[in-house]
Scaffold this motif. Structure first.
Motif, PDB file in Angstrom:
ATOM      1  N   ARG A   3       0.869  -1.311   0.023  1.00 23.18           N
ATOM      2  CA  ARG A   3       0.116  -0.185  -0.323  1.00 23.18           C
ATOM      3  C   ARG A   3       1.015   1.563  -0.350  1.00 23.18           C
ATOM      4  N   LYS A   4       1.968   1.529   0.501  1.00 21.92           N
ATOM      5  CA  LYS A   4       2.894   2.619   1.482  1.00 21.92           C
ATOM      6  C   LYS A   4       4.039   2.250   0.341  1.00 21.92           C
TER       7      LYS A   4
ATOM      8  N   ASP B  83       0.918   4.987  -2.568  1.00 20.95           N
ATOM      9  CA  ASP B  83       0.697   5.612  -1.871  1.00 20.95           C
ATOM     10  C   ASP B  83       2.130   5.512  -1.899  1.00 20.95           C
TER      11      ASP B  83
ATOM     12  N   THR C 210       5.485   8.213  -0.722  1.00 20.35           N
ATOM     13  CA  THR C 210       5.935   9.210  -0.587  1.00 20.35           C
ATOM     14  C   THR C 210       7.662   9.456  -0.653  1.00 20.35           C
TER      15      THR C 210
ATOM     16  N   ALA D 225       5.731   8.266   6.630  1.00 18.46           N
ATOM     17  CA  ALA D 225       5.138   8.198   5.743  1.00 18.46           C
ATOM     18  C   ALA D 225       4.673   6.352   6.589  1.00 18.46           C
TER      19      ALA D 225
ATOM     20  N   THR E 149       3.725   5.152   8.376  1.00 18.10           N
ATOM     21  CA  THR E 149       2.687   4.545   9.011  1.00 18.10           C
ATOM     22  C   THR E 149       0.877   5.542   9.931  1.00 18.10           C
ATOM     23  N   GLU E 150       1.592   6.858   8.827  1.00 15.35           N
ATOM     24  CA  GLU E 150       0.791   7.875   8.424  1.00 15.35           C
ATOM     25  C   GLU E 150       0.112   8.217   7.696  1.00 15.35           C
ATOM     26  N   ASP E 151      -1.075   8.688   7.344  1.00 16.04           N
ATOM     27  CA  ASP E 151      -1.426   8.685   5.549  1.00 16.04           C
ATOM     28  C   ASP E 151      -1.232  10.856   5.498  1.00 16.04           C
ATOM     29  N   ARG E 152      -0.398  11.363   6.050  1.00 13.99           N
ATOM     30  CA  ARG E 152      -0.735  12.681   6.412  1.00 13.99           C
ATOM     31  C   ARG E 152       0.554  13.310   4.550  1.00 13.99           C
TER      32      ARG E 152
ATOM     33  N   ALA F  19       1.094  11.359   2.055  1.00 21.67           N
ATOM     34  CA  ALA F  19       1.205  10.362   1.593  1.00 21.67           C
ATOM     35  C   ALA F  19       0.886  11.740  -0.377  1.00 21.67           C
ATOM     36  N   TYR F  20       1.286  11.191  -1.526  1.00 24.18           N
ATOM     37  CA  TYR F  20       1.061  11.151  -2.142  1.00 24.18           C
ATOM     38  C   TYR F  20       2.144  12.619  -2.351  1.00 24.18           C
TER      39      TYR F  20
END
Length: 123
Positions: A23-24, A56, A58, A107, A109-112, A114-115
Motif C-alpha cells: 500500500r505505501k 500511496d 512518499t 510516511a 505509518t500515517e497518511d499525512r 501521502a502522495y
C-alpha cells in the motif's frame, strides 16, 4: 560507485510492490534529480513511475547526511579543516539520518505525507 542499473532496479521495485499489494512506498531520492549527474538523473524515471503508479507514495529527496563525516571526524578535529569535494561557494545543507528515518516512519505509518515529495531541511 553508482549502480549502472539503478533505474531498472527502481522500476522493478515499484512493479514488485504493486504485484505484492503493497500500500505505501517510500522512495529515498536525491535533491534535484533533474541534474545531469548520473546518480541524480537515475532517480527521475523512478520518481515518474512512482507518481504514475497506484501506490500511496512518499518521495524523500536526500541531502548530504551529517553522519558521513564520522569516519573522518578525528582528522577534522586534528587539522581544524573540513574539506568538501565541491567549491566553497556551493550552497548545501546536511541532515541527520535519524530525522530522515523519522519522516520515513511517519510516511509508512500515517497518511499525512501521502502522495508528496518532502525535502529535508536544517532548522
Amino acid at each position: 560507485m553508482f549502480e549502472p542499473n539503478e533505474v531498472q532496479f527502481g522500476l522493478n521495485m515499484i512493479a514488485a510492490a504493486q504485484r505484492a499489494g503493497v500500500r505505501k512506498f517510500v522512495f529515498s531520492s536525491v535533491i534535484h534529480p533533474i541534474l545531469s549527474l548520473p546518480n541524480h538523473a537515475a532517480k527521475t524515471p523512478v520518481e515518474n513511475e512512482l507518481i504514475n503508479s497506484d501506490l500511496d507514495y512518499t518521495i524523500l529527496p536526500m541531502r548530504v547526511v551529517s553522519e558521513l563525516r564520522a569516519p573522518s571526524w578525528e582528522r577534522i578535529v586534528e587539522t581544524s579543516c573540513l574539506a568538501e569535494p565541491w567549491s566553497a561557494e556551493t550552497r548545501f545543507s546536511r541532515v541527520d539520518y535519524r530525522d530522515v528515518a523519522e519522516v520515513a516512519a511517519i510516511a509508512l505509518t500515517e497518511d499525512r505525507l501521502a502522495y508528496g515529495t518532502f525535502r529535508a531541511v536544517c532548522a
